[in-house]
Design a protein around this motif. Structure first.
Motif, PDB file in Angstrom:
ATOM      1  N   ASN A 146       0.653  -1.360  -0.026  1.00 43.28           N
ATOM      2  CA  ASN A 146       0.088   0.066  -0.014  1.00 43.28           C
ATOM      3  C   ASN A 146       0.925   1.162   0.161  1.00 43.28           C
ATOM      4  O   ASN A 146       0.468   2.508   0.153  1.00 43.28           O
ATOM      5  N   GLY A 183       2.471  -1.019   4.784  1.00 43.41           N
ATOM      6  CA  GLY A 183       1.533  -1.837   5.558  1.00 43.41           C
ATOM      7  C   GLY A 183       1.010  -1.146   7.111  1.00 43.41           C
ATOM      8  O   GLY A 183       0.319  -1.583   7.839  1.00 43.41           O
ATOM      9  N   ARG A 184       1.373   0.429   7.178  1.00 45.63           N
ATOM     10  CA  ARG A 184       1.032   1.041   8.377  1.00 45.63           C
ATOM     11  C   ARG A 184      -0.320   1.805   8.324  1.00 45.63           C
ATOM     12  O   ARG A 184      -0.506   2.611   9.061  1.00 45.63           O
ATOM     13  N   ALA A 227      -6.171  -0.303   9.795  1.00 51.50           N
ATOM     14  CA  ALA A 227      -6.268  -1.410  10.818  1.00 51.50           C
ATOM     15  C   ALA A 227      -5.858  -2.822  10.589  1.00 51.50           C
ATOM     16  O   ALA A 227      -6.026  -3.178   9.483  1.00 51.50           O
ATOM     17  N   ASP A 228      -5.174  -3.503  11.555  1.00 54.84           N
ATOM     18  CA  ASP A 228      -5.036  -5.038  11.302  1.00 54.84           C
ATOM     19  C   ASP A 228      -6.471  -5.760  11.571  1.00 54.84           C
ATOM     20  O   ASP A 228      -6.411  -6.988  11.411  1.00 54.84           O
ATOM     21  N   ASP A 229      -7.147  -5.152  12.393  1.00 54.78           N
ATOM     22  CA  ASP A 229      -8.537  -6.106  12.725  1.00 54.78           C
ATOM     23  C   ASP A 229      -9.418  -6.197  11.513  1.00 54.78           C
ATOM     24  O   ASP A 229     -10.481  -5.196  11.474  1.00 54.78           O
ATOM     25  N   ASN A 230      -9.435  -7.052  10.580  1.00 53.59           N
ATOM     26  CA  ASN A 230     -10.277  -6.862   9.347  1.00 53.59           C
ATOM     27  C   ASN A 230     -11.009  -7.862   9.292  1.00 53.59           C
ATOM     28  O   ASN A 230     -10.795  -9.077   9.742  1.00 53.59           O
ATOM     29  N   ASN A 234      -6.650  -3.514   0.591  1.00 57.13           N
ATOM     30  CA  ASN A 234      -6.168  -2.117   1.248  1.00 57.13           C
ATOM     31  C   ASN A 234      -7.469  -1.426   1.750  1.00 57.13           C
ATOM     32  O   ASN A 234      -8.169  -1.165   1.033  1.00 57.13           O
ATOM     33  N   ASN A 235      -7.539  -1.606   3.130  1.00 60.14           N
ATOM     34  CA  ASN A 235      -8.737  -0.945   3.851  1.00 60.14           C
ATOM     35  C   ASN A 235      -8.567   0.580   4.210  1.00 60.14           C
ATOM     36  O   ASN A 235      -9.540   0.964   4.850  1.00 60.14           O
ATOM     37  N   ASN A 236      -7.744   1.293   3.723  1.00 63.20           N
ATOM     38  CA  ASN A 236      -7.311   2.644   4.104  1.00 63.20           C
ATOM     39  C   ASN A 236      -6.697   3.075   2.855  1.00 63.20           C
ATOM     40  O   ASN A 236      -5.440   3.859   3.201  1.00 63.20           O
TER      41      ASN A 236
END
Length: 249
Positions: free
Chosen positions: A1, A5-6, A9-12, A65-67
């Motif tokens: 991304n 990877g920062r 959130a890692d809680d997907n 990619n969630n962000n």
């Protein structure tokens, strides 16, 4: 991304159906497509203001990619050269939006009360289990229960016309089956002069009521209306139905 990877959130909350990323498996691709339809139907047949992320209606992916708000590349771009599958999803989304427009009980201005509206015989919303009866408080905590029905009374539109008269709609039933097996769902008994009509089936099989019940496929949503006429050849024929045991709120 682009940020090691920062940037998310890692809680997907996600489910890849056993394979990460693209796959040639027809079974997995169909399961993923059904989940897309389930999520769209759950959103667009719910109360409140539906909000779609651009491209959800055609299955746009951000490849995990969630962000991705800061990405100016094909992760966030929309490719308008649609595949056949994407065109089908756009058509399905359009059907859902049309249903939402046609049925004012899906667009209430206020929350449901779980009680009968003034002058109405039934609760505005009743939650039912597969045998057609109303759920109890204890059953809401049953972790084994994977199928549930949401019965919305046609008189619970929360709207008036230009003369101040209450707007009436068909009574609707949304049945969700999140389990691994198909479920035979008993349809509640209402006005015997009307019929249960299947409007949406995310399994893509246009499930029809027979003998007072309907089979809902695993991981699928079916939406029905209780009306007086068919609107297409795929809609249900008249069938007997079973009374709902309604609990006092």
């Amino acid at each position: 991304n682009g940020e090691d990877g920062r940037d998310g959130a890692d809680d997907n909350r996600s489910w890849n159906h056993g394979v990460e990323g693209p796959t040639d498996s027809a079974e997995i691709n169909e399961a993923r497509a059904r989940d897309q339809r389930n999520l769209l139907a759950t959103l667009l047949l719910s109360q409140g203001v539906p909000m779609l992320l651009h491209g959800d209606e055609l299955g746009r992916t951000q490849r995990g990619n969630n962000n991705a708000y800061a990405q100016d590349n094909d992760i966030t771009w929309v490719n308008w050269e649609l595949t056949a599958e994407q065109r089908e999803l756009v058509e399905f989304t359009t059907r859902l939006l049309t249903l939402r427009q046609e049925h004012p009980v899906l667009r209430r201005r206020h929350f449901f009360r779980g009680a009968a509206a003034p002058g109405a015989a039934h609760k505005d919303v009743t939650w039912i289990r597969p045998d057609g009866s109303e759920m109890t408080d204890a059953e809401w905590g049953d972790v084994e229960m994977r199928a549930i029905g949401m019965l919305i009374d046609g008189g619970a539109t929360d709207e008036v016309d230009e003369r101040g008269h209450a707007v009436q709609d068909d009574t609707l039933l949304l049945v969700l089956n999140g389990g691994e097996a198909d479920v035979r769902f008993t349809l509640p008994a209402l006005d015997e002069n009307m019929i249960w009509v299947s409007m949406v089936d995310t399994a893509g099989e246009a499930a029809l009521p027979t003998e007072g019940a309907i089979t809902v496929r695993a991981h699928a949503l079916v939406a029905l209306r209780h009306g007086t006429e068919r609107r297409s050849r795929t809609e249900a024929k008249r069938v007997p139905s079973t009374p709902v045991e309604r609990h006092t709120p």
